[in-house]
Design a protein around this motif. Structure first.
Motif: not given
Length: 160
Positions: A22-37
């Motif tokens: 299953t693919l999950h996507s998250y915002p990359t512009e001003n989104g979480p960077v670190a894996a825990v985030d």
């Protein structure tokens, strides 16, 4: 899962081998960077989201390690696992050439160069884990056994 997405080497390999994911996507512009985030963004237990780190030894050997988001790699333990004296994190200038991925978007699937892959033994505590989908902003949810079966990953202990 997005209906419109970029295909990455990781996704191509999973689809080519008919591996359920299953693919999950998250915002990359001003989104979480670190894996825990990223784990927090989705509400996942950080123990289920595995970051992918690439190391080298002083003899030109390269090794991939997948570990839970909240853990840190113990380079001495990792070196012992692969049977070398010392390991260091891979230099950024050769990272993309070796892996085919950008820093922060490295997946254990679809690496440009076949490398030994080690996964923290805790992955077996879960029915499914999350690893990079081959691009910053993409995670793939897979069964831990997929790593072992598809990319010959070995389970080991190398975290702090």
């Amino acid at each position: 899962m997005d209906t419109v997405r970029e295909t990455t080497s990781a996704i191509k390999l999973l689809e080519q081998e008919n591996i359920p994911y299953t693919l999950h996507s998250y915002p990359t512009e001003n989104g979480p960077v670190a894996a825990v985030d990223v784990a927090a963004y989705f509400g996942y237990a950080p123990e289920r989201l595995f970051k992918t780190l690439v190391t080298s030894d002083h003899k030109g050997g390269y090794y991939v390690f997948c570990l839970p988001a909240e853990k840190r790699m113990d380079l001495k333990k990792a070196a012992s696992v692969v049977g070398v004296k010392n390991l260091q994190m891979l230099k950024p200038e050769i990272f993309e050439e070796l892996t085919g991925y950008t820093h922060g978007g490295c997946s254990p699937f679809g690496l440009r160069t076949k490398l030994p892959i080690y996964v923290d033994h805790s992955a077996n505590n879960w029915d499914a884990i999350y690893v990079s989908g081959g691009k910053v902003g993409y995670l793939v949810e897979v069964q831990p056994k997929v790593l072992e079966n598809l990319v010959d990953a070995q389970y080991a202990e190398f975290t702090k």
